[in-house]
Design an enzyme around this catalytic site. Structure first.
Site, mmCIF file in Angstrom:
data_model
loop_
_atom_site.group_PDB
_atom_site.id
_atom_site.type_symbol
_atom_site.label_atom_id
_atom_site.label_comp_id
_atom_site.label_asym_id
_atom_site.label_seq_id
_atom_site.Cartn_x
_atom_site.Cartn_y
_atom_site.Cartn_z
ATOM 1 N N PRO A 148 0.807 -1.167 -0.016
ATOM 2 C CA PRO A 148 -0.239 -0.039 0.099
ATOM 3 C C PRO A 148 0.866 1.280 -0.133
ATOM 4 O O PRO A 148 0.408 2.532 -0.566
ATOM 5 C CB PRO A 148 -0.818 -0.081 1.320
ATOM 6 C CG PRO A 148 -0.828 -1.561 1.368
ATOM 7 C CD PRO A 148 0.621 -2.149 1.087
ATOM 8 N N TYR A 149 1.958 1.134 0.784
ATOM 9 C CA TYR A 149 2.945 2.402 0.711
ATOM 10 C C TYR A 149 3.158 2.638 -0.749
ATOM 11 O O TYR A 149 3.224 3.916 -1.168
ATOM 12 C CB TYR A 149 4.190 1.953 1.385
ATOM 13 C CG TYR A 149 5.337 2.954 1.328
ATOM 14 C CD1 TYR A 149 5.388 4.087 1.965
ATOM 15 C CD2 TYR A 149 6.430 2.679 0.331
ATOM 16 C CE1 TYR A 149 6.531 5.054 1.729
ATOM 17 C CE2 TYR A 149 7.272 3.520 0.151
ATOM 18 C CZ TYR A 149 7.428 4.640 0.834
ATOM 19 O OH TYR A 149 8.499 5.607 0.538
ATOM 20 N N GLY A 150 3.668 1.657 -1.641
ATOM 21 C CA GLY A 150 4.013 1.844 -2.934
ATOM 22 C C GLY A 150 3.093 2.270 -3.622
ATOM 23 O O GLY A 150 3.298 3.413 -4.527
ATOM 24 N N SER A 152 0.789 4.326 -2.582
ATOM 25 C CA SER A 152 0.427 5.834 -2.498
ATOM 26 C C SER A 152 1.728 6.724 -3.122
ATOM 27 O O SER A 152 1.374 7.777 -3.308
ATOM 28 C CB SER A 152 0.462 5.848 -0.907
ATOM 29 O OG SER A 152 1.893 5.674 -0.045
#
Ligand code: UGA
Length: 313
Positions: A148-150, A152
């Site tokens: 999910p970080y990637g 974002s």
């Protein structure tokens, strides 16, 4: 010249502010001191900067300030602020990532429409590529994040491109490959490894240790920001790597040499969101920016070890 640096008290942001001031710029730094890691660590990062008359600091979130007002008279924005951490970005935490990485970037870009900013450098991430099979990876490789970080970071990168195309905001995105060196975040691998080595605790490795990274020293990252500011054409995206790819097991051997003894290792499960391998193809950054990483992994690891030893005192 006046620069606006977001995430100014963080790992990369604080080094970047120092570099810009050394080059004669005035810097306005902003940081919200998100509680992902201790505020004291971030305060220490900017302690020297705060004494410099060319540095003005704002301890607030990008979500809570009048950005148009802050951008008044700013020539260049270096957008480093983000909720970091690949492995922590699952579950309820995602709101923190979407607010601070996507929404905050969109608000900053909106504010830039009304300001005379001449350059906007965005700190993107190798995590946008996910588990690509194209190694070394070119900028043209299809992004496909696995955390999910990637997602974002990629969404914010797309916003930068959109604002460039539609409103002429002069954005440039730099895809950083695993940054390390003095002030590295305490959740990151090398920081933990050195700390555990100093405390004589076993090093915890996620998976089999055969995953590899193109580790990049923070000095090279800062230099890349400068080159992007001076030379990049609006709308461009660049890979910024360290120039060599090593496995974690190989890194441990170098760390053992640096600390002068064999270390105990404990292998743990693979973490969701972690990519297996990264390696930057830097043909574009070299050709268009003249970027060439200067810090070797061994020398770079020594700078981080010295910093950790001194900060542990
Ligand atoms: C790093 C940053 O944390 C991200 O913010 C950044 O966007 C990303 O690089 C990037 O290049 O895009 P990561 O590569 O996971 O992410 O960096 P580290 O936390 O230093 O981890 C490197 C490797 O060591 C990973 O495979 C990780 O699983 C492993 N690791 C980490 C361990 O084996 N043990 C640990 O205690 C910590």
């Amino acid at each position: 010249m006046k620069a606006f640096v977001t995430g100014a008290a963080g790992f990369v942001g604080s080094h970047l502010c120092e570099y810009l001031i050394e080059r004669g710029l005035k810097v306005v730094g902003i940081d919200s001191f998100m509680d992902y890691y201790s505020r004291a660590v971030k305060e220490a990062n900017i302690a020297a900067l705060k004494k410099n008359q060319n540095f003005r600091f704002i301890g607030k979130s990008l979500l809570d300030v009048d950005l148009a007002k802050l951008l008044d008279g700013v020539d260049v924005v270096f957008h480093q602020a983000a909720q970091a951490g690949v492995r922590a970005s699952w579950g309820n935490n995602f709101k923190i990532y979407s607010d601070n990485n996507i929404l905050a970037t969109q608000m900053l870009l909106e504010a830039c429409r009304e300001s005379p900013v001449k350059n906007f450098v965005y700190a993107s991430s190798s995590s946008v590529y996910g588990d690509t099979k194209d190694l070394p990876t070119k900028e043209s490789s299809l992004p496909c994040p696995v955390s999910p970080y990637g997602v974002s970071k990629l969404a914010a990168e797309h916003l930068c491109s959109l604002y460039c195309k539609n409103f002429g905001t002069p954005t440039v995105s730099l895809r950083y490959f695993t940054v390390y060196g003095p002030r590295q975040r305490p959740d990151m691998a090398f920081h933990r490894f050195f700390r555990w080595a100093l405390e004589d605790k076993p090093l915890e490795i996620y998976g089999d240790g055969k995953q590899s990274r193109d580790f990049t020293h923070v000095k090279d990252i800062v230099e890349a920001n400068w080159l992007a500011f001076r030379k990049a054409a609006p709308g461009e995206v660049f890979n910024i790597g360290g120039g060599s790819r090593v496995t974690l097991n190989e890194v441990i051997e170098i760390i053992e040499e640096i600390v002068g003894r064999e270390l105990k290792i404990r292998y743990r499960g693979v973490q969701k969101g972690d990519v297996r391998h990264t390696m930057a193809d830097m043909t574009k950054a070299e050709g268009k920016l003249g970027y060439r990483p200067k810090v070797s992994l061994e020398n770079g690891l020594r700078t981080e070890y010295e910093w950790i030893k001194n900060s542990a005192k």
